[in-house]
Design a protein around this motif. Structure first.
Motif, PDB file in Angstrom:
ATOM      1  N   PRO A 580     -17.731 -68.546  63.034  1.00  0.00           N
ATOM      2  CA  PRO A 580     -16.357 -68.980  63.282  1.00  0.00           C
ATOM      3  C   PRO A 580     -15.606 -67.936  64.088  1.00  0.00           C
ATOM      4  O   PRO A 580     -15.711 -66.730  63.843  1.00  0.00           O
ATOM      5  CB  PRO A 580     -15.775 -69.109  61.869  1.00  0.00           C
ATOM      6  N   GLY A 581     -14.863 -68.395  65.044  1.00  0.00           N
ATOM      7  CA  GLY A 581     -14.120 -67.482  65.900  1.00  0.00           C
ATOM      8  C   GLY A 581     -12.618 -67.605  65.711  1.00  0.00           C
ATOM      9  O   GLY A 581     -12.128 -68.104  64.698  1.00  0.00           O
ATOM     10  N   HIS A 618     -13.679 -59.445  62.648  1.00  0.00           N
ATOM     11  CA  HIS A 618     -14.366 -59.536  61.360  1.00  0.00           C
ATOM     12  C   HIS A 618     -13.912 -60.774  60.582  1.00  0.00           C
ATOM     13  O   HIS A 618     -13.715 -60.730  59.367  1.00  0.00           O
ATOM     14  CB  HIS A 618     -14.166 -58.259  60.555  1.00  0.00           C
ATOM     15  N   LEU A 619     -13.710 -61.863  61.330  1.00  0.00           N
ATOM     16  CA  LEU A 619     -13.349 -63.171  60.800  1.00  0.00           C
ATOM     17  C   LEU A 619     -11.921 -63.239  60.267  1.00  0.00           C
ATOM     18  O   LEU A 619     -11.516 -64.263  59.721  1.00  0.00           O
ATOM     19  CB  LEU A 619     -14.326 -63.623  59.703  1.00  0.00           C
ATOM     20  N   GLY A 620     -11.148 -62.163  60.400  1.00  0.00           N
ATOM     21  CA  GLY A 620      -9.787 -62.122  59.876  1.00  0.00           C
ATOM     22  C   GLY A 620      -8.742 -62.260  60.964  1.00  0.00           C
ATOM     23  O   GLY A 620      -8.850 -61.653  62.036  1.00  0.00           O
ATOM     24  N   VAL A 647      -7.109 -64.373  55.618  1.00  0.00           N
ATOM     25  CA  VAL A 647      -8.517 -64.040  55.391  1.00  0.00           C
ATOM     26  C   VAL A 647      -9.123 -64.953  54.325  1.00  0.00           C
ATOM     27  O   VAL A 647     -10.065 -64.582  53.631  1.00  0.00           O
ATOM     28  CB  VAL A 647      -8.678 -62.554  54.989  1.00  0.00           C
ATOM     29  N   GLY A 648      -8.570 -66.139  54.191  1.00  0.00           N
ATOM     30  CA  GLY A 648      -9.052 -67.044  53.157  1.00  0.00           C
ATOM     31  C   GLY A 648      -8.551 -66.606  51.796  1.00  0.00           C
ATOM     32  O   GLY A 648      -7.651 -65.768  51.683  1.00  0.00           O
ATOM     33  N   GLY A 714     -13.899 -60.314  54.724  1.00  0.00           N
ATOM     34  CA  GLY A 714     -13.660 -58.954  54.253  1.00  0.00           C
ATOM     35  C   GLY A 714     -12.313 -58.445  54.735  1.00  0.00           C
ATOM     36  O   GLY A 714     -11.662 -59.034  55.601  1.00  0.00           O
ATOM     37  N   LEU A 715     -11.894 -57.310  54.162  1.00  0.00           N
ATOM     38  CA  LEU A 715     -10.586 -56.748  54.530  1.00  0.00           C
ATOM     39  C   LEU A 715     -10.659 -55.267  54.873  1.00  0.00           C
ATOM     40  O   LEU A 715      -9.645 -54.662  55.179  1.00  0.00           O
ATOM     41  CB  LEU A 715      -9.600 -56.939  53.370  1.00  0.00           C
ATOM     42  N   GLY A 716     -11.836 -54.675  54.812  1.00  0.00           N
ATOM     43  CA  GLY A 716     -11.928 -53.249  55.087  1.00  0.00           C
ATOM     44  C   GLY A 716     -11.645 -52.897  56.523  1.00  0.00           C
ATOM     45  O   GLY A 716     -11.270 -51.768  56.834  1.00  0.00           O
TER      46      GLY A 716
END
Length: 752
Positions: A580-581, A618-620, A647-648, A714-716
């Motif tokens: 997913p972009g 990173h998907l966020g 971020v879901g 992720g959130l890092g």
């Protein structure tokens, strides 16, 4: 396979596996399943189906042990994995203990902390493990009471039959559940977000109490009987070798057992290029004795094949290369950028800028260290690794991988550096020279000189805006680095063909030119994105200002060109599954949320100014607004940073906020940090010349999450990239000066 969103994924019945409960009875549950396509493509090679692994153990006394397979590097994954498992298990959190998994690829598959992918990779497998265990406990209760499964519910580690008022704790059902057949995974229904009892709440870290008490969770804490200590002095310039040293003098020093030249080992043929660098090894009875002896070393270095990398030379060469607007390689092109920009006149305005950013260090606070013990033809290691893989260490020990046992310890900071296991390889290598266990510890100078840095780079931009102030043409030419040994683009360097705004403007081109680099570089927090966001979002702000547009309005309009089309599916490599972009609607959502929460456009205290940036990585989807002031001495104070993150579903709200706050402070620190290379050697070798951010620079950080049904990310890393451009855009709003060089100290500014 039923999920909370109603989508399906094919999993075999054999993909769900129950393991033996052991002599004490109880339920031990594992599962085997393939990763979702996007997770396979996100980090490393496509994943094979996982082998069986145990995630859930329930003892007859009601104790619930949940297993976290990935390295804990301070990102809170050990707690987060436990929360996901406990949610679907319907366990009472106070009944739960979370343990670190052993390093065992046959049981757990890839165990890695990197790319902010632990949550995306683990989301489905952990939920199904928890749901499967819950289903077996329900089946055991139904059998005991002679009632239909459909009449039973669960809550707080208890199975409940509301009609009769009967209840049974999980412990009392565990042994019976272990004897039942494994449920068909197709029958397992996962919770909907509205039914979450744990996910989204605040949880303190499961290791916090042990950390406060100083319990030995870290590799550097390991103490074994008869342990020796070792360290290797390496050439300041990468590639240099030791020809000779004052061996007789060193061996006579107090507490020294041995000293010898290390020839080094070839790097493992993998993406990390891990091996042992040449140098002089000293082995002693204490770390103090070894470090003291190193100060007395007099080494004659052979630098004939050592790196000659020079940042001064790179800067000069990059300016020349940047003049070739098409670069050596065109990454993506559509329309006719040159024609569009050449047509600039009364109806079109052109904007041009040139940015540069330096190398930076990972600077994790726990120095590189490992304990190794070679005995009985095998080696056992205790190490702080982000990628614990025996195959990456075995060659250094001169052993097959099945003779290497890794013990995963808690990691005192990683940021990508501990994806390289060179320090672990050193311990494995030296263990063959020591009778008993040996601990290898790097000095801070070792860590700085021989870091694998975040790569520097340069970016030349040109853009055209039409008479309505809308972006009409965009040209990005990046001067980046290639590894001299492999000829590949340096890790974290280069520009992606999908880089924003590639798909949002008709006339677009992205190109690259390259400089040779011998110095090791590796992924650094938000690799690529941490620098690309700064150049891209700073320049787009330049374009908005030149067009006379409000920055929020400008970005929303730009993303609005594709609103309603959903996320782009990015292709990582030919034949690789898509991931997913960037979703334009999610981008608009966080931009507007950050602006609203920050009070964008409203009066601020005297001297305070706002800057905005958005970035997808990173998907966020993350947008941030920085509130900044700049005094007459050009000291920059960041008063407040407002973070809007999509971020879901957030797993652990406490840890998520912590990740956002940490990213903001870390990013502020990089505004004043740089590692310069001259003669192949880093010039900054300790924190006196590489000052990490202190408490005084910490702003108020307001975090706002968009809780959605999108898959969690992720959130890092994704919160880091927008921070620096948001601050730099605020500096422009405050002073009219455009920051085009990092660190900002190069342009006379400081961080207060």
């Amino acid at each position: 396979m039923v999920t909370d969103r109603g989508d399906t994924q094919s999993l075999s019945r054999r993909g769900f596996i129950k393991l033996a409960g052991g002599a004490t009875g109880g339920l031990v549950l594992g599962m085997s399943m393939g990763l979702p396509d996007f997770a396979q493509a996100q980090s490393g090679p496509p994943a094979r189906p996982f082998a069986p692994r145990a995630f859930v153990r329930i003892a007859p006394d009601g104790r619930i042990t949940l297993i976290s397979k990935n390295p804990e590097i301070g990102q809170g994954i050990k707690t987060g994995f436990g929360v996901i498992l406990a949610e679907e298990l319907d366990a009472k959190w106070s009944d739960v203990t979370v343990e670190q998994a052993e390093v065992n690829a046959a049981v757990y598959g890839m165990q890695i902390a990197g790319g902010s992918m632990s949550i995306p990779r683990g989301w489905d497998e952990l939920r199904y493990a928890g749901a499967g265990a819950r289903a077996m406990l329900i089946a055991a209760a139904a059998q005991r009471w002679g009632v239909p499964v459909g009449e039973l519910t669960t809550a707080d580690s208890t199975v409940i039959h509301a009609a009769s008022g009967r209840k049974a704790g999980y412990g009392s059902l565990a042994t019976a559940a272990a004897a039942l057949p494994v449920p068909d995974i197709q029958t397992l229904k996962l919770k909907a977000r509205k039914d979450y009892k744990l996910i989204g709440k605040r949880f303190t870290g499961v290791d916090n109490a042990a950390i406060v008490r100083g319990q030995p969770l870290f590799a550097i804490d390991v103490q074994l009987p008869g342990m020796r200590y070792a360290s290797i002095e390496k050439c300041p310039a990468v590639g240099g070798k030791a020809k000779a040293f004052n061996a007789a003098e060193i061996k006579k020093l107090p507490g020294i057992i041995d000293a010898f030249i290390v020839e080094g080992t070839p790097p493992v043929a993998d993406v990390m290029k891990t091996g042992v660098l040449p140098g002089v090894a000293i082995i002693g009875k204490s770390t103090w004795a070894v470090f003291s002896a190193r100060k007395a070393l007099k080494v004659e270095w052979d630098t004939g094949t050592a790196s000659k990398d020079s940042w001064t030379a790179f800067v000069a060469q990059a300016k020349t290369l940047a003049r070739n607007v098409q670069g050596e390689t065109v990454v993506k092109a559509k329309g006719d950028v040159d024609k569009a920009l050449a047509a600039a006149g009364g109806k079109t305005k052109t904007v041009e800028a040139y940015y540069q950013f330096g190398f930076v260090s990972h600077a994790q606070l726990e120095p590189q260290n490992t304990v190794a013990w070679f005995k009985d033809g095998a080696v056992e290691l205790w190490a702080p690794m982000q990628l614990p893989d025996p195959a990456l260490v075995a060659a250094a020990a001169g052993l097959p991988a099945d003779k290497v046992k890794l013990n995963q310890m808690r990691v005192g900071g990683g940021f990508g550096r501990r994806l390289m296991n060179d320090f672990v390889c050193e311990a494995a290598y030296l263990s063959r020279r020591v009778d008993g266990p040996v601990q290898v510890v790097w000095t801070r100078e070792d860590d700085m000189r021989h870091d694998a840095f975040r790569v520097g780079g340069f970016m030349a931009y040109r853009a055209g805006v039409d008479a309505r102030g809308k972006l009409a043409a965009f040209d990005a030419h990046m001067v980046t680095f290639k590894d001299t040994a492999s000829g590949k683009v340096s890790k974290g360097g280069g520009i992606s063909p999908n880089e924003f705004p590639a798909d949002y403007v008709d006339d677009y081109r992205a190109s690259q030119s390259f400089l040779p680099l011998s110095t090791p570089v590796v992924w650094w927090r938000a690799p690529g994105a941490s620098t690309m966001a700064w150049v891209q979002q700073s320049f787009l702000h330049e374009v908005a200002v030149a067009a006379g547009r409000d920055h929020v309005e400008f970005l929303v309009e730009l993303f609005g060109r594709r609103a309603g089309q959903g996320a782009e599916n990015l292709q990582r490599a030919p034949g690789a599954p898509p991931i997913p972009g960037l979703d334009p609607e999610r981008a608009i959502g966080v931009i507007e949320l950050a602006a609203a929460k920050a009070g964008w456009g409203k009066p601020l205290p005297k001297g305070h100014h706002h800057g905005l940036a958005f970035y997808f990585s990173h998907l966020g989807h993350i947008a941030e607004v920085a509130e900044v002031s700049v005094d007459a001495a050009k000291k920059v104070t960041v008063h407040r940073v407002t973070v809007a993150a999509d971020v879901g579903p957030v797993i652990n709200l406490s840890a998520a906020e912590n990740q956002c706050e940490g990213s903001v402070v870390d990013a502020i620190g990089t505004l004043a940090l740089e590692v310069t290379l001259e003669g192949g050697a880093a010039q900054q070798t300790n924190f006196d010349r590489y000052p990490l951010p202190r408490m005084a620079v910490t702003p108020k950080v307001d975090v706002h999450f968009v809780q959605s049904d999108h898959r969690p990310t992720g959130l890092g890393e994704p919160v880091f990239p927008p921070v620096v451009p948001a601050i730099c855009n605020a500096i422009h709003a405050a002073t009219g000066h455009r920051i085009r060089t990092l660190p900002i100290t190069k342009e006379g500014f400081s961080i207060g």
